[in-house]
Structures are given as C-alpha cells and as structure tokens.
Design a protein around this motif. Structure first.
Motif, PDB file in Angstrom:
ATOM      1  N   ASP A  30      64.300  69.659  48.318  1.00 30.83           N
ATOM      2  CA  ASP A  30      64.369  71.002  47.723  1.00 30.83           C
ATOM      3  C   ASP A  30      64.969  72.031  48.677  1.00 30.83           C
ATOM      4  OD1 ASP A  30      62.307  71.133  49.541  1.00 30.83           O
ATOM      5  OD2 ASP A  30      60.860  72.057  48.170  1.00 30.83           O
ATOM      6  N   SER A  33      66.549  74.952  47.009  1.00 37.58           N
ATOM      7  CA  SER A  33      65.805  75.435  45.834  1.00 37.58           C
ATOM      8  C   SER A  33      65.926  76.941  45.630  1.00 37.58           C
ATOM      9  CB  SER A  33      64.334  75.035  45.941  1.00 37.58           C
ATOM     10  OG  SER A  33      63.735  75.622  47.090  1.00 37.58           O
ATOM     11  N   LYS A  34      66.061  77.692  46.705  1.00 40.00           N
ATOM     12  CA  LYS A  34      66.174  79.142  46.596  1.00 40.00           C
ATOM     13  C   LYS A  34      67.614  79.634  46.770  1.00 40.00           C
ATOM     14  CE  LYS A  34      61.458  80.110  48.190  1.00 40.00           C
ATOM     15  NZ  LYS A  34      60.618  80.805  49.219  1.00 40.00           N
ATOM     16  N   PRO A  37      69.882  76.607  43.716  1.00 42.22           N
ATOM     17  CA  PRO A  37      68.991  75.718  42.975  1.00 42.22           C
ATOM     18  C   PRO A  37      69.686  74.711  42.063  1.00 42.22           C
ATOM     19  CG  PRO A  37      68.906  77.954  42.106  1.00 42.22           C
ATOM     20  CD  PRO A  37      69.647  78.035  43.395  1.00 42.22           C
TER      21      PRO A  37
END
Length: 327
Positions: A30, A33-34, A37
């Motif tokens: 991840d 992920s920010k 994404p």
C-alpha cells in the motif's frame, strides 16, 4: 560447486541478507495508497490494452524485470539510455535483444499524468511483470512497492546476468549472490514458458558445438528431432529470427515448459542444465506431469523474493519522470 567456494559465498550471502532486511522492510503493497492510490489499476489497464494487441510482449516484460533485478538490484537501471560518457546496460550484448521499452514509457507516462513524480520506473517494471504473467493465464501475487530508481547503468555489469550457455554450477553461484536459492533457480527458469529467443542465442547448440566445424557437431543433450526443427528456422548466420521458447504454448503461462525440458527440447543449455541436479531434475519431472497450483504458488513466492533484490528506498536514488534518462 567446489567446496572452497563456499566461505566467500557465505560472506556474500550474509552481507546481502543484512541489506535485504534493511531495505525490503520499507516496501509495502500500500505504499502509494495516499500519493497514487490507483497506480496498480493504471498499470493493469494499460497492460490489458498492450497485450491485447501484442500478446508476445508478455515474456519480454517479465524478462525486463529479471534483467533489471540481477544488475544493481531492482532499480530500473536496465531502462536507462547510454550517454556520450557512459555505455548503459541496455547497450550490452545480453540486453540487445530486450524488447518492450516503449511500452514501459507508455505506462510511466500514464502514471506521470495521474500522479506526477510519484511512481518509480522500478515499481512500474515489477507491476508490469506481474500483470504479464497473470494476463498470460499464470499466477498473480501482491507486489510490494516503494522502490526508487537508480541513477547509474553500466554495460559491463551485465556480466552478472545468467547466460543461456550456463551450466548448473554457474547458475547456482549467480543466483546465490542475489539471495536466490536452488528452488528459486528452477522456478524462475520456468518463466521461459512465455516468450521467444533469437536464433543467435541458441545457434551454438545447432552448429559447431565443440568446434569440429561439421554438420554433425551439435549439442548431444538436445533432442535430435528438435534440432531438426530448430535448424529449419535458424541458419548458422541468423541473428534476427525469433523462435518460441515453449513451442506451441509460448503465449500461455503453464507447465509445458517443464515438459519441454524433460524431453530435452528446451532452447537454452541453461534450461537443460536443470536436469543435472537431483533437486532441480525432480522438480522439473514432477511438474512436467502436473501440480500447476503448486508451481504457481512457488513462482509467485520466487518473484516476490527476486523483486526485493538490492532495492533502493527512502532518500536513495530518485523517481524518474522518464524511465530512459535520469532527472
């Protein structure tokens, strides 16, 4: 492998695993992920489009990732162009037959548009390799991300790449210094189930194998009927023709590679070499007769392991905007 080689090898492995524990811990599935994404989805969408038009590129994409990780670690160095002051990996003999660079730049451009200066070219290669296998009806696996791109690429360092002429002792040594064991060797070799090879890479097995300079001087470990088929496609001077690594199934990731090796119909001497050791021979013969799910799991695990080799993380390296040139 001779016993006197083990002390040095053990020191190299201990040093490698110390580095691996430090760097791979910073990778994660991840990671974006920010910051990006949809990175994996963007890559997957492009790969579906690319391979729907050119399915034969699946093997080359997998090979790009392999060649990248075996030289300087998985840092995208295989993608860099040569400059007036430096000959890059791409220009070295083992890499002259690599394909798919344009597609890598296509995928990278899509990522740059969505998330500028975020996703590394090294991560792009890892994701493209995974999708190449999956879209060829092979296994999938979670790709850990967060690799940084290297700023150096040196042609002479491609000597670390296992050549198609290698025997098992050579292969064991070359894989071991990358932290890859005997099982990884036989499992990753089966990546040859997709893709092609140039006649130039196998002509030594078909003509003048020992230097006798006569038509009967062929590799005795290659099936005679397969020799005839290969000779019908590859002349002694042919450097451009492509032959299927896994005849009849080269676009599908499956067990047929093991069947070809078991029948001594593998294109590379390094593939046949798997029959010269009990462990690798037993693995080949077992999977020549089935156990696809087991092989798929093994392949996924070895790809994850290879993808951690020598990675750059944190503030190391850079995130290239274009994969073929440093920022």
């Amino acid at each position: 492998m001779e016993s006197r080689a083990y002390p040095l090898l053990l020191v190299l492995l201990a040093h490698f695993f110390l580095i691996l524990r430090t760097t791979s811990a910073q990778l994660s599935t991840d990671y974006y992920s920010k910051t990006c994404p949809n990175a994996a989805e963007i890559v997957r969408k492009e790969m579906i489009q690319i391979l729907s038009v050119a399915p034969s590129l699946a093997g080359p994409f997998l090979r790009l990732h392999f060649h990248d990780c075996f030289v300087r670690g998985c840092d995208g160095s295989v993608l860099l162009d040569s400059t007036k002051d430096n000959e890059a990996e791409k220009a070295a003999p083992p890499n002259l037959s690599l394909r798919g660079f344009g597609s890598v730049e296509r995928v990278k451009a899509k990522l740059e548009k969505a998330c500028p200066n975020t996703v590394s070219c090294a991560d792009v290669l890892a994701l493209m390799a995974r999708d190449s296998v999956w879209l060829s009806k092979g296994p999938t696996w979670p790709v850990v991300l967060g690799r940084r791109d290297g700023r150096m690429s040196i042609a002479n360092e491609t000597k670390q790449l296992p050549p198609p002429t290698a025997d098992l002792t050579q292969l064991i040594q070359m894989f071991a210094v990358k932290g890859l064991d005997l099982k990884d060797l036989v499992v990753l070799s089966a990546g040859h189930t997709i893709g092609t090879a140039h006649c130039a890479a196998i002509k030594d097995r078909l003509y003048n194998f020992t230097g006798q300079n006569n038509l009967n001087d062929v590799d005795p470990f290659l099936d005679p009927h397969y020799i005839a088929k290969l000779r019908s496609k590859c002349s002694p001077t042919d450097t451009t023709t492509l032959i299927e690594m896994d005849p009849g199934s080269y676009k599908t990731f499956d067990l047929s590679y093991f069947k070809q090796v078991a029948k001594r119909r593998s294109a590379f001497h390094s593939d046949w070499a798997l029959l010269t050791d009990k462990f690798t021979r037993d693995y080949v013969l077992k999977h020549a007769n089935g156990y696809e799910a087991e092989f798929f799991q093994d392949f996924a695990e070895s790809m994850i392991k290879m993808g951690n080799v020598g990675v750059l993380t944190g503030s190391q390296g850079e995130i290239r905007k274009t994969c073929s040139i440093i920022n």
